[in-house]
Design an enzyme around this catalytic site. Structure first.
Site, PDB file in Angstrom:
ATOM      1  CG  ASP A  32      -1.974  -1.149   1.143  1.00  0.00           C
ATOM      2  OD1 ASP A  32      -1.872  -1.980   0.233  1.00  0.00           O
ATOM      3  OD2 ASP A  32      -2.852  -1.199   2.024  1.00  0.00           O
ATOM      4  CG  ASP A  51      -6.691  -0.126   1.234  1.00  0.00           C
ATOM      5  OD1 ASP A  51      -6.997  -1.314   1.394  1.00  0.00           O
ATOM      6  OD2 ASP A  51      -7.068   0.789   2.004  1.00  0.00           O
ATOM      7  CG  HIS A  67     -11.326   0.867   0.135  1.00  0.00           C
ATOM      8  ND1 HIS A  67     -11.337  -0.468   0.487  1.00  0.00           N
ATOM      9  CD2 HIS A  67     -10.449   1.468   0.995  1.00  0.00           C
ATOM     10  CE1 HIS A  67     -10.509  -0.655   1.506  1.00  0.00           C
ATOM     11  NE2 HIS A  67      -9.947   0.504   1.830  1.00  0.00           N
ATOM     12  CG  HIS A  79      -8.630   5.010   2.952  1.00  0.00           C
ATOM     13  ND1 HIS A  79      -9.604   4.761   3.892  1.00  0.00           N
ATOM     14  CD2 HIS A  79      -8.080   3.805   2.671  1.00  0.00           C
ATOM     15  CE1 HIS A  79      -9.627   3.478   4.178  1.00  0.00           C
ATOM     16  NE2 HIS A  79      -8.717   2.857   3.436  1.00  0.00           N
ATOM     17  CE  LYS A 137      -4.036  -4.310   0.930  1.00  0.00           C
ATOM     18  NZ  LYS A 137      -4.782  -3.353   1.759  1.00  0.00           N
ATOM     19  CB  CYS A 166      -2.183  -3.027   4.986  1.00  0.00           C
ATOM     20  SG  CYS A 166      -3.925  -2.519   4.879  1.00  0.00           S
TER      21      CYS A 166
HETATM   22  C1  VGL Z   1      -4.815   0.531   5.749  1.00  0.00           C
HETATM   23  C2  VGL Z   1      -6.359   1.395   7.189  1.00  0.00           C
HETATM   24  C3  VGL Z   1      -7.338   1.279   6.228  1.00  0.00           C
HETATM   25  C4  VGL Z   1      -3.389   0.136   5.489  1.00  0.00           C
HETATM   26  C5  VGL Z   1      -5.782   0.391   4.781  1.00  0.00           C
HETATM   27  O1  VGL Z   1      -2.942   0.122   4.320  1.00  0.00           O
HETATM   28  O2  VGL Z   1      -2.682  -0.175   6.471  1.00  0.00           O
HETATM   29  N1  VGL Z   1      -5.114   1.016   6.946  1.00  0.00           N
HETATM   30  N2  VGL Z   1      -7.049   0.789   5.027  1.00  0.00           N
HETATM   31 ZN    ZN Z   2      -8.486   0.827   3.412  1.00  0.00          ZN
END
Ligand code: VGL
Ligand code: ZN
Length: 206
Positions: free
Chosen positions: A8, A46, A48, A81, A106, A151
């Site tokens: 990420d 990430d 979404h 995010h 993901k 993550c």
């Molecule tokens: C993450 C919070 C929400 C991460 C992803 O990449 O650690 N943290 N979504």
């Molecule tokens: Zn996330």
């Protein structure tokens, strides 16, 4: 065979982003140096949908940081995010994409979050990452990226659980530390599951 997984390294997790990890951007030059030392590099993202259940705005009367139940699983509510196809979801512009062999997206299902690059948080669906690593004969997985106690930790614990020898490149990760000590607790939890710690300098001169 060793693989490096970049977790990420996206704009929204860097300073100026929607869910900034303090000093998150400082991992990028380390990751760029590390990539040259690996035969296989995979980047997770990430990714979404805008109506994702981990976003506080999608829950009436809830605030960022509140904990709810999402499909039977405890879920921390985050700011919006890494929305698919937005600049915040892009990899950091200074990350050397030319050295990345494969990408794993993901968190695409509205009803469940996915901290790990291997499974959603309910462990109901796999991303296919494990099969891709096995197909390439990977025995050792090295992890760097953001955020250490979400993550990165979830990906590391799954990698170890799946039988990969798993290494946390400690100085190539940054965490959020919502509660002071979260990062240290995450590192201890990983070590308890046989995740080994290594510094990037040790890999660069090996
Ligand atoms: C993450 C919070 C929400 C991460 C992803 O990449 O650690 N943290 N979504
Ligand atoms: Zn996330």
């Amino acid at each position: 065979m060793r693989a490096l997984i970049l977790v990420d390294l996206q704009n929204d997790f860097c300073p100026g982003g929607a869910l900034p990890v303090p000093d998150g951007h400082t991992v990028v030059p380390i990751a760029n140096r590390l990539m040259a030392r690996f035969d296989l590099v995979i980047a997770t993202q990430d990714w979404h949908p805008r109506d994702h259940g981990s976003f506080a705005v999608n829950h009436p009367d809830k605030q960022i940081g509140d904990v709810v139940e999402l499909d039977g699983i405890e879920q921390i509510l985050w700011p919006v995010h890494c929305v698919q196809d937005t600049p915040g979801a892009e990899l950091h512009p200074q990350l050397d994409r030319s050295r990345i062999d494969d990408f794993v997206k993901k968190g695409t299902e509205r009803t469940v979050d996915s901290y790990s690059g291997f499974f959603d948080n309910g462990r109901r669906h796999a991303t296919g990452l494990a099969e891709r690593l096995r197909a390439r004969g990977v025995s050792d997985v090295y992890l760097c990226g953001l955020a250490t106690e979400y993550c990165v930790e979830f990906t590391a614990l799954d990698a170890a659980d799946l039988g990969f020898t798993t290494w946390l490149v400690r100085d190539a990760c940054r965490g959020i530390d919502r509660h002071a000590g979260d990062i240290q607790r995450a590192i201890a939890a990983m070590q308890a599951k046989n995740v080994r710690l290594v510094e990037s300098s040790a890999l660069e001169c090996a």
